[in-house]
Design an enzyme around this catalytic site. Structure first.
Site, PDB file in Angstrom:
ATOM      1  N   HIS A 149       0.746  -1.218   0.313  1.00 17.94           N
ATOM      2  CA  HIS A 149      -0.202   0.436   0.170  1.00 17.94           C
ATOM      3  C   HIS A 149       0.737   1.302   0.329  1.00 17.94           C
ATOM      4  O   HIS A 149       0.784   2.124  -0.981  1.00 17.94           O
ATOM      5  CB  HIS A 149      -0.862   0.301   1.227  1.00 17.94           C
ATOM      6  CG  HIS A 149      -2.001   1.095   1.883  1.00 17.94           C
ATOM      7  ND1 HIS A 149      -3.004   1.618   0.957  1.00 17.94           N
ATOM      8  CD2 HIS A 149      -1.522   2.589   2.033  1.00 17.94           C
ATOM      9  CE1 HIS A 149      -3.751   2.539   1.556  1.00 17.94           C
ATOM     10  NE2 HIS A 149      -2.511   3.312   2.260  1.00 17.94           N
ATOM     11  N   GLU A 150       1.944   1.559   0.989  1.00 20.86           N
ATOM     12  CA  GLU A 150       3.191   2.380   1.264  1.00 20.86           C
ATOM     13  C   GLU A 150       3.167   2.753  -0.165  1.00 20.86           C
ATOM     14  O   GLU A 150       3.837   3.349  -0.933  1.00 20.86           O
ATOM     15  CB  GLU A 150       3.585   2.329   2.313  1.00 20.86           C
ATOM     16  CG  GLU A 150       2.848   2.130   3.832  1.00 20.86           C
ATOM     17  CD  GLU A 150       2.266   3.269   3.837  1.00 20.86           C
ATOM     18  OE1 GLU A 150       2.045   4.565   3.393  1.00 20.86           O
ATOM     19  OE2 GLU A 150       0.565   3.123   4.364  1.00 20.86           O
ATOM     20  N   HIS A 153       2.072   4.455  -3.308  1.00 24.66           N
ATOM     21  CA  HIS A 153       1.615   5.888  -2.508  1.00 24.66           C
ATOM     22  C   HIS A 153       3.030   6.618  -3.066  1.00 24.66           C
ATOM     23  O   HIS A 153       2.849   7.264  -3.460  1.00 24.66           O
ATOM     24  CB  HIS A 153       1.640   5.827  -1.015  1.00 24.66           C
ATOM     25  CG  HIS A 153      -0.150   6.200  -0.492  1.00 24.66           C
ATOM     26  ND1 HIS A 153      -0.556   7.123  -1.177  1.00 24.66           N
ATOM     27  CD2 HIS A 153       0.452   5.883   0.505  1.00 24.66           C
ATOM     28  CE1 HIS A 153      -1.986   6.579  -0.270  1.00 24.66           C
ATOM     29  NE2 HIS A 153      -1.082   6.403   0.466  1.00 24.66           N
ATOM     30  N   GLU A 224      -6.424   6.665  -0.712  1.00 19.49           N
ATOM     31  CA  GLU A 224      -6.568   5.034  -0.456  1.00 19.49           C
ATOM     32  C   GLU A 224      -6.939   4.226  -0.976  1.00 19.49           C
ATOM     33  O   GLU A 224      -6.177   3.021  -1.124  1.00 19.49           O
ATOM     34  CB  GLU A 224      -6.807   5.276   1.574  1.00 19.49           C
ATOM     35  CG  GLU A 224      -6.489   6.741   2.151  1.00 19.49           C
ATOM     36  CD  GLU A 224      -4.639   6.758   2.123  1.00 19.49           C
ATOM     37  OE1 GLU A 224      -4.396   5.330   2.176  1.00 19.49           O
ATOM     38  OE2 GLU A 224      -4.425   7.654   1.939  1.00 19.49           O
TER      39      GLU A 224
END
Lengths: 292, 182
Positions: A149-150, A153, A224
């Site tokens: 997930h990071e 980003h 998100e």
């Protein structure tokens, strides 16, 4: 192919937004300088304007190159050496291979909560920070989901826009407050015109951080979901991320937070619980992941 | 009249350069990710002798499984093409599974720090191989899409770039992992 294009659109949009954010901050500074000049000493307006241009440009430039360091030090993040955190390094390296991104610098922050954030200005200059709680409580697959997930980003350039927003806006809020306070000690007998600018100055000082904060909240929810989706693209294993989110949901988050509020949108899940709306609710994120 | 011709020629030239660069970039990405797979496979093969030594210290008489692992490693080291390597790696993977299952019967081995470290490292390399391969196949997909769709196809033919083959995934890996939600 379509997904690929979306990805690129997202990157272009983040770069554009970052540029306009910096431009907006310069404009706000110059406006503030103008108002301060009118309120305090209109005869030195030229000097004050030049000064505010210099200050604003250096503020933005320093912010652009150091916002990651500001964000990391604001949560007291420490570098994570390989010997001490082998699993953390392994998982990140795996995700680098899956995404084709260079390896970010790794940090840890002391906290019992399960959380993480990514920062930096581009994939080549990026960093990931996880809480010690996350390393302790998550297993390999769950940690992998969070890291993926990071990493999305980072891949999307979300980190550039979000780090700039949080750090520059955070500091802007402090400056506005300083300006407001300085007004209390200014001289009292002003004519009507100066009083008007004084009021304007106060309004601007109050409103500008709020506006930017609102923009920030509006955008980070969509981000998100997008990051969850591309995290699954990297791991090809939704249950890892789902289980990590479920663990966070069950956690009773520790009361004391040493995290500045402005940094909250950077995190994997909101460190302040459900009250703030910088993140979509965990239930909704789990629901969408289950559908994949 | 001439200006129009010049404009058309320049436009075609620019499009040609665009596709040439794009195909080259994508091709390099494939080569690079192939390199990554090889790095991880080698790392994996390098870990095995160490593992064998450790296991031998506790479970010397488990010759069959130890031999299986040694041979699978040998096949991996000797494999030349990527498909062969992946195949050998899969064999090694199943042999390793039996070693780790065997460790359940030897509490001393299971508690050995060195063994635990190797187990973690081997799991990591397995993950990394899978991710590198996933990226490799994704890169090939992007490249092939450009090579096989219009107008990229025209330029691919002119430049002489051909679509590439994916790395096969073993049938056992295609199964969806079972997960339970409480």
């Amino acid at each position: 192919m379509e997904k690929r294009l979306d990805f690129r659109d997202q990157i272009a949009k983040n770069k554009r937004n970052s540029f306009f954010l910096l431009l907006g901050i310069v404009i706000i500074f110059i406006l503030l300088g103008y108002i301060i000049a009118q309120a305090i000493s209109p005869e030195r307006i030229f000097f004050i304007l030049i000064l505010s241009i210099i200050i604003s440009i250096s503020y933005v430039l320093i912010g652009y190159y150091n916002s990651d360091k500001i964000a990391l030090s604001s949560v007291k993040a420490k570098p994570a050496p390989r010997e001490k955190y082998p699993l953390y390094h392994d998982v990140v390296e795996g995700m680098c291979l899956a995404s084709g991104l260079p390896k970010p610098k790794l940090y840890v922050m002391d906290s019992e909560d399960i959380n993480a954030f990514a920062t930096g200005r581009n994939p080549e200059n990026s960093a990931i920070c996880v809480t010690t709680g996350a390393i302790k409580k998550l297993d390999r697959r769950e940690l992998e989901g969070v890291i993926a997930h990071e990493m999305s980003h980072i891949a999307n350039y979300d980190i550039r826009y979000m780090t700039l927003t949080t750090t520059l806006v955070g500091m802007l809020a402090i400056f506005s407050e300083l300006f407001l306070r300085s007004l209390w000690f200014g001289n009292r007998d002003r004519d009507g015109r100066q009083a008007l600018f004084l009021i304007l100055g106060i309004i601007l000082a109050i409103i500008s951080p709020i506006i930017v904060y609102l923009i920030q909240m509006a955008i980070s929810r969509k981000r998100e979901f997008a990051a969850d989706a591309s995290a699954v693209k990297f791991t090809r294993y939704p249950p890892g991320l789902i289980k990590a989110l479920e663990k966070i949901k069950k956690e009773t988050s520790s009361k004391k937070k040493e995290i500045p509020k402005a940094i909250a949108p950077l995190f994997f899940t909101n460190p302040f619980g459900k009250l703030d709306s910088t993140h979509p609710p965990i239930e909704e994120r789990i629901k969408r992941l289950r559908r994949m | 009249m001439w200006t129009i011709i010049i404009i058309i020629v320049l436009a075609v030239l620019f499009i040609f350069i665009y596709y040439f660069n794009k195909l080259t970039v994508l091709e390099n990405r494939i080569k690079n990710s192939l390199g990554q797979i090889n790095v991880q496979l080698k790392r994996r093969a390098d870990l095995i002798p160490n593992l064998i030594e450790t296991v031998k210290g506790y479970a010397k008489h488990e010759r069959k499984i130890i031999k299986e692992v040694t041979e699978a490693r040998k096949a991996l080291v000797q494999a030349k093409t990527i498909d062969k390597k992946i195949q050998a790696n899969q064999q090694l993977e199943s042999a390793l599974k039996s070693i780790f299952a065997l460790a359940e019967g030897y509490p001393d081995l299971k508690a050995n720090q060195n063994f635990l470290e190797l187990q973690r490292e081997l799991t990591t390399t397995e993950d990394k191989i899978a991710y590198a391969r996933q990226y490799y196949n994704d890169s090939i997909l992007n490249y092939n899409n450009l090579c096989l769709t219009f107008p990229g196809k025209i330029f691919a033919v002119i430049i002489g770039k051909k679509p590439m083959k994916y790395v096969d995934i073993a049938p056992s890996e295609k199964e969806i992992p079972k997960v339970s939600f409480e």
